[in-house]
Design an enzyme around this catalytic site. Structure first.
Site, mmCIF file in Angstrom:
data_model
loop_
_atom_site.group_PDB
_atom_site.id
_atom_site.type_symbol
_atom_site.label_atom_id
_atom_site.label_comp_id
_atom_site.label_asym_id
_atom_site.label_seq_id
_atom_site.Cartn_x
_atom_site.Cartn_y
_atom_site.Cartn_z
ATOM 1 N N GLU A 46 -2.155 -3.224 -7.683
ATOM 2 C CA GLU A 46 -3.460 -3.164 -6.862
ATOM 3 C C GLU A 46 -4.013 -1.636 -6.597
ATOM 4 O O GLU A 46 -3.166 -0.830 -6.553
ATOM 5 C CB GLU A 46 -3.055 -4.256 -5.725
ATOM 6 C CG GLU A 46 -2.177 -3.682 -4.824
ATOM 7 C CD GLU A 46 -2.821 -2.706 -3.721
ATOM 8 O OE1 GLU A 46 -3.918 -2.586 -3.490
ATOM 9 O OE2 GLU A 46 -2.056 -2.050 -3.133
ATOM 10 N N HIS A 96 -5.592 -5.294 -0.955
ATOM 11 C CA HIS A 96 -6.231 -4.796 0.355
ATOM 12 C C HIS A 96 -7.220 -5.893 0.459
ATOM 13 O O HIS A 96 -8.310 -5.833 0.551
ATOM 14 C CB HIS A 96 -6.914 -3.630 0.193
ATOM 15 C CG HIS A 96 -5.755 -2.482 0.348
ATOM 16 N ND1 HIS A 96 -4.976 -1.928 -0.870
ATOM 17 C CD2 HIS A 96 -5.512 -1.485 1.322
ATOM 18 C CE1 HIS A 96 -4.359 -1.076 -0.490
ATOM 19 N NE2 HIS A 96 -4.559 -0.689 0.636
ATOM 20 N N SER A 128 0.845 -1.259 -0.191
ATOM 21 C CA SER A 128 0.074 -0.073 -0.036
ATOM 22 C C SER A 128 0.761 1.412 -0.124
ATOM 23 O O SER A 128 1.698 1.365 -0.944
ATOM 24 C CB SER A 128 -1.136 0.029 1.347
ATOM 25 O OG SER A 128 -1.808 0.984 1.177
#
Length: 305
Positions: free
Chosen positions: A200, A270, A105
């Site tokens: 992602e 996630h 992330s």
């Protein structure tokens, strides 16, 4: 699968956790597995939406780098905050220490900068609050991390339909798509030739995902890659104005437009069940109509004590 006495530092270069018991659970679990944990995160020192002031979070990271008993530096969580620190991070010290930075992330920014500045590798892997310290641990995620860490190779096998048949080799890199695009044009964006790019994102509508990938194409990044693999894209909302435009439509457009094959089905993002990917490893990718296999090698590992 666990490496005894591996030294782990907990740092919060981005956000903080609203539940400090996640840190307590993570420490207890890691120590029960024979790890030595050094916690540099202080919940009392949180600032605004961050795990400390900019200076405090930078100090956490550099203290972990300097700690001779630490082999892994695992981020508390992602959220936002790493971008603020990039100009002040001592990337050379991180690389020289041989320590492995772990996270995903927001941590993508640190991994990108580390590769761009020094060529050092890192791990897109589990974090403290959401993984090691979760109320219910996803065993696959944790076990896959330890298997990867033990090396010397790591194989990811995914079941997916609709992917092109191919076999290729390249440098495996990527992470959160929004973070990647935010670094375009900065000194923290590595120039990787012949790469296998994994991405992602969460809370990004399919049109935004498409737009960001088109930006990477138009910036010349995708011309230098051999494949793009999509991980989890979720958390968005479609509306009547989309008029049939969804992830499937986006994917069809990207496959017809981008200069590289686009694969789907990577268990990364996630989500709770997630693979670990050594950022910068060499990868051999084989894909067919039933799924794909990505075999990783030439990345840093931690041996058993």
């Amino acid at each position: 699968m666990i490496t005894p006495q591996v030294g782990i530092a907990i740092v919060a270069p981005g956000g903080y956790t609203s539940d400090p018991t996640t840190v307590e659970r993570a420490i207890a679990r890691l120590e029960a597995q024979g790890c030595l944990v050094h916690n540099y995160y202080d919940h009392k020192a949180i600032h605004q939406r961050f795990g400390g002031t900019d200076e405090g979070r930078l100090a956490q990271l550099h203290a972990a780098v300097a700690d001779p008993d630490v082999q892994l530096i695992i981020s508390l969580r992602g959220a936002y905050g790493m971008t603020r620190l990039l100009p002040a991070i001592d990337f050379e010290a991180i690389a020289a220490s041989g320590k492995i930075v772990v996270g995903f992330s927001d941590v993508t920014a640190l991994q990108m900068g580390l590769m761009a500045k020094t060529g050092a590798l890192s791990y897109a892997g589990p974090m403290i609050a959401g993984d090691f310290g979760a109320r219910e641990v996803e065993r696959f995620t944790i076990d896959d991390f330890w298997r990867c860490l033990a090396g010397p190779t790591h194989t990811i096998r995914e079941t997916a339909t609709g992917n092109p048949a191919l076999a290729l080799h390249g440098t495996v890199w990527g992470g959160n798509l929004a973070m990647l695009v935010s670094l375009l044009g900065t000194p923290y964006f590595p120039r990787i030739e012949g790469g296998i790019l994994y991405v992602e994102d969460i809370n990004e509508h399919p049109y935004r995902v498409e737009r960001m990938l088109l930006q990477l194409q138009q910036a010349g990044v995708l011309d230098r890659q051999r494949a793009v693999i999509l991980g989890d894209i979720s958390g968005y909302r479609l509306s009547p104005q989309d008029n049939g435009y969804d992830v499937g439509a986006m994917l069809a457009y990207l496959r017809a437009t981008l200069p590289v094959p686009v694969l789907t089905g990577l268990s990364f993002g996630h989500i709770q069940r997630r693979v670990t990917i050594p950022f910068g490893a060499q990868g051999h990718l084989e894909s067919n109509a039933q799924g794909f296999t990505l075999t990783l090698s030439d990345y840093p590992t931690v041996r058993r004590g």
